[in-house]
Every structure is written in structure tokens, then in C-alpha cells.
Design a protein around this motif. Structure first.
Motif, mmCIF file in Angstrom:
data_model
loop_
_atom_site.group_PDB
_atom_site.id
_atom_site.type_symbol
_atom_site.label_atom_id
_atom_site.label_comp_id
_atom_site.label_asym_id
_atom_site.label_seq_id
_atom_site.Cartn_x
_atom_site.Cartn_y
_atom_site.Cartn_z
ATOM 1 N N PHE A 129 -21.403 -36.181 -6.875
ATOM 2 C CA PHE A 129 -22.775 -35.886 -7.272
ATOM 3 C C PHE A 129 -23.529 -35.253 -6.098
ATOM 4 O O PHE A 129 -23.455 -35.718 -4.969
ATOM 5 C CB PHE A 129 -23.506 -37.156 -7.711
ATOM 6 N N GLU A 130 -24.268 -34.201 -6.400
ATOM 7 C CA GLU A 130 -25.151 -33.557 -5.420
ATOM 8 C C GLU A 130 -26.537 -34.210 -5.503
ATOM 9 O O GLU A 130 -26.793 -35.024 -6.388
ATOM 10 C CB GLU A 130 -25.254 -32.052 -5.724
ATOM 11 N N ALA A 131 -27.430 -33.831 -4.630
ATOM 12 C CA ALA A 131 -28.783 -34.407 -4.602
ATOM 13 C C ALA A 131 -29.490 -34.246 -5.947
ATOM 14 O O ALA A 131 -30.172 -35.160 -6.417
ATOM 15 C CB ALA A 131 -29.601 -33.779 -3.491
ATOM 16 N N ASP A 132 -29.324 -33.086 -6.596
ATOM 17 C CA ASP A 132 -29.983 -32.837 -7.879
ATOM 18 C C ASP A 132 -29.418 -33.681 -9.016
ATOM 19 O O ASP A 132 -30.026 -33.796 -10.074
ATOM 20 C CB ASP A 132 -29.861 -31.358 -8.265
ATOM 21 N N ASP A 133 -28.225 -34.264 -8.807
ATOM 22 C CA ASP A 133 -27.586 -35.073 -9.834
ATOM 23 C C ASP A 133 -28.004 -36.536 -9.752
ATOM 24 O O ASP A 133 -27.585 -37.343 -10.570
ATOM 25 C CB ASP A 133 -26.061 -34.995 -9.702
ATOM 26 N N ARG A 134 -28.790 -36.884 -8.761
ATOM 27 C CA ARG A 134 -29.200 -38.267 -8.543
ATOM 28 C C ARG A 134 -30.625 -38.459 -9.069
ATOM 29 O O ARG A 134 -31.427 -37.539 -9.062
ATOM 30 C CB ARG A 134 -29.149 -38.606 -7.062
ATOM 31 N N GLY B 113 -32.856 -42.535 -6.632
ATOM 32 C CA GLY B 113 -32.031 -43.098 -5.567
ATOM 33 C C GLY B 113 -30.650 -43.552 -5.983
ATOM 34 O O GLY B 113 -29.928 -44.116 -5.160
ATOM 35 N N ILE B 114 -30.287 -43.331 -7.244
ATOM 36 C CA ILE B 114 -28.937 -43.716 -7.655
ATOM 37 C C ILE B 114 -28.256 -42.543 -8.350
ATOM 38 O O ILE B 114 -28.928 -41.745 -8.995
ATOM 39 C CB ILE B 114 -28.921 -44.977 -8.548
ATOM 40 N N PRO B 115 -26.969 -42.443 -8.207
ATOM 41 C CA PRO B 115 -26.134 -43.250 -7.325
ATOM 42 C C PRO B 115 -26.483 -42.998 -5.865
ATOM 43 O O PRO B 115 -26.959 -41.918 -5.515
ATOM 44 C CB PRO B 115 -24.705 -42.787 -7.633
ATOM 45 N N PRO B 116 -26.254 -43.980 -5.024
ATOM 46 C CA PRO B 116 -26.533 -43.776 -3.600
ATOM 47 C C PRO B 116 -25.582 -42.729 -3.010
ATOM 48 O O PRO B 116 -24.593 -42.345 -3.639
ATOM 49 C CB PRO B 116 -26.292 -45.153 -2.981
ATOM 50 N N ILE B 117 -25.871 -42.304 -1.807
ATOM 51 C CA ILE B 117 -25.061 -41.285 -1.132
ATOM 52 C C ILE B 117 -24.085 -41.978 -0.184
ATOM 53 O O ILE B 117 -24.472 -42.857 0.579
ATOM 54 C CB ILE B 117 -25.955 -40.301 -0.367
ATOM 55 N N GLY B 118 -22.830 -41.563 -0.246
ATOM 56 C CA GLY B 118 -21.802 -42.112 0.628
ATOM 57 C C GLY B 118 -20.934 -43.114 -0.103
ATOM 58 O O GLY B 118 -21.432 -43.954 -0.854
ATOM 59 N N THR B 119 -19.626 -43.037 0.118
ATOM 60 C CA THR B 119 -18.700 -43.878 -0.643
ATOM 61 C C THR B 119 -18.911 -45.368 -0.417
ATOM 62 O O THR B 119 -18.779 -46.148 -1.356
ATOM 63 C CB THR B 119 -17.238 -43.486 -0.349
ATOM 64 N N HIS C 37 -20.827 -36.848 -14.960
ATOM 65 C CA HIS C 37 -20.397 -35.944 -13.887
ATOM 66 C C HIS C 37 -20.986 -34.562 -14.143
ATOM 67 O O HIS C 37 -21.020 -34.091 -15.284
ATOM 68 C CB HIS C 37 -18.864 -35.883 -13.849
ATOM 69 N N PRO C 38 -21.452 -33.889 -13.098
ATOM 70 C CA PRO C 38 -22.088 -32.576 -13.264
ATOM 71 C C PRO C 38 -21.237 -31.557 -14.032
ATOM 72 O O PRO C 38 -21.775 -30.750 -14.789
ATOM 73 C CB PRO C 38 -22.332 -32.113 -11.831
ATOM 74 N N ASP C 39 -19.918 -31.605 -13.878
ATOM 75 C CA ASP C 39 -19.051 -30.652 -14.578
ATOM 76 C C ASP C 39 -18.963 -30.921 -16.075
ATOM 77 O O ASP C 39 -18.442 -30.087 -16.820
ATOM 78 C CB ASP C 39 -17.633 -30.684 -13.991
ATOM 79 N N TYR C 40 -19.477 -32.071 -16.528
ATOM 80 C CA TYR C 40 -19.370 -32.451 -17.935
ATOM 81 C C TYR C 40 -20.728 -32.559 -18.618
ATOM 82 O O TYR C 40 -20.810 -33.062 -19.743
ATOM 83 C CB TYR C 40 -18.586 -33.764 -18.063
ATOM 84 N N GLN C 41 -21.776 -32.101 -17.958
ATOM 85 C CA GLN C 41 -23.094 -32.096 -18.582
ATOM 86 C C GLN C 41 -23.029 -31.226 -19.843
ATOM 87 O O GLN C 41 -22.397 -30.184 -19.855
ATOM 88 C CB GLN C 41 -24.140 -31.522 -17.618
ATOM 89 N N GLY C 42 -23.659 -31.659 -20.904
ATOM 90 C CA GLY C 42 -23.685 -30.901 -22.153
ATOM 91 C C GLY C 42 -22.485 -31.133 -23.047
ATOM 92 O O GLY C 42 -22.355 -30.501 -24.091
ATOM 93 N N ALA C 43 -21.592 -32.046 -22.678
ATOM 94 C CA ALA C 43 -20.382 -32.319 -23.465
ATOM 95 C C ALA C 43 -20.555 -33.521 -24.381
ATOM 96 O O ALA C 43 -19.568 -34.102 -24.827
ATOM 97 C CB ALA C 43 -19.189 -32.520 -22.529
ATOM 98 N N THR C 44 -21.758 -33.956 -24.653
ATOM 99 C CA THR C 44 -22.149 -35.089 -25.515
ATOM 100 C C THR C 44 -21.698 -36.451 -24.988
ATOM 101 O O THR C 44 -21.723 -37.432 -25.719
ATOM 102 C CB THR C 44 -21.686 -34.927 -26.989
ATOM 103 N N ILE C 45 -21.331 -36.524 -23.726
ATOM 104 C CA ILE C 45 -20.904 -37.806 -23.157
ATOM 105 C C ILE C 45 -22.068 -38.789 -23.114
ATOM 106 O O ILE C 45 -21.921 -39.953 -23.467
ATOM 107 C CB ILE C 45 -20.272 -37.597 -21.772
#
Length: 152
Positions: free
Chosen positions: A24-29, A32-38, A82-90
Motif C-alpha cells: 500500500f502507498e500513502a494514498d491507499d491508507r 493511519g491504517i494500515p500502518p507503514i512498515g512490516t 489491494h490497489p491492483d484490485y480496486q474496482g473488482a467488486t472485492i
């Protein structure tokens, strides 16, 4: 094909979910969630007890949604795709699954917080009967009853 799995309690497949959220990039958060860093993602996930729905594609998680108890009758909803699956009705599919699970868990309402600029999510939530109860400059708190009390 997207497959949904529902699990109650601790989140399933924490390692795989950490990998999904690390993309996830900053725009996908949001908020504050998900947090940054594993390490922070892993800590957040391991403390997230509730009803989880994981959407898998080709054996990898591409979406995660959860209902977390707020009090004895209310659950809080969070959905991430996940950003690659936006718009897939998930998001739509996981929301429907979680609302059914929430009603089966004897909760009376589901609430959520959404950024006011997230028009697609707000439209989805309204479609499923959520209404705005409180607004702040950057977010809406929305709520939906799960059980309608009997008419006396």
C-alpha cells in the motif's frame, strides 16, 4: 477467480496479509491504517481480533475486511483492497459477507469511519443502508442497524 474466506478471532495468514499491506502507498491508507512498515503492520494485525474476511486471488490475499467489537452490540467495520484490485467488486463482496456474519453474531449495528473524499466507498456504504451520523472535517462516521426491533 476471487475466493472469500471467513475466520473468527485472530486474523488468518498474518504473514501473507503483511505482504499485501506492505504494497500500500500513502494514498491507499486511511486514518493511519494500515500502518507503514512490516513490523507495525504485523503488530496492528495481531491485535485485530474480530470477524475477518480475506479475499484471495491465485492463493494470495488481495483484500481484507474485519468487524471488530466496539461494545456488546456494535461492531466496527474496516475494508481494505489491494490497489491492483480496486474496482473488482472485492469491497462489495466482503461487505455483504461481513454484514451477514455480524447479524449472525447478534450484533445490532455496524459503524465505520470513512474519509469524506472517498466517494466510491461512501456510495457503496449508502447502497448497503449506512447513514452518516457524525461528520468531521475529513471523515464521516456512518452506521447501519443489523437488526430491526419488533414493532410493539
Amino acid at each position: 477467480m476471487i475466493r472469500l474466506r471467513t475466520v473468527e478471532g485472530d486474523p488468518p495468514d498474518v504473514d501473507a496479509l503483511v505482504g499485501m499491506y506492505a504494497d500500500f502507498e500513502a494514498d491507499d491508507r486511511a486514518q493511519g491504517i494500515p500502518p507503514i512498515g512490516t513490523d507495525l503492520i504485523r503488530g496492528w494485525l495481531t491485535g485485530l481480533e474480530g470477524i475477518h474476511v480475506v479475499a484471495d486471488h491465485r492463493g494470495e490475499p488481495v483484500g481484507h475486511a474485519v468487524l471488530v467489537p466496539v461494545d456488546g452490540e456494535t461492531l466496527e467495520l474496516a475494508i481494505f483492497v489491494h490497489p491492483d484490485y480496486q474496482g473488482a467488486t472485492i469491497g462489495t463482496r466482503t461487505l455483504g459477507e461481513l454484514l451477514d456474519c455480524g447479524a449472525a453474531a447478534d450484533a445490532t449495528a455496524v459503524e465505520l469511519h470513512v474519509e469524506r473524499s472517498n466517494d466510491a466507498a461512501i456510495a457503496l456504504y449508502r447502497k448497503y443502508g449506512f447513514t452518516a451520523e457524525e461528520t468531521r472535517s475529513m471523515e464521516l462516521r456512518m452506521r447501519r442497524p443489523l437488526v430491526t426491533p419488533p414493532v410493539a
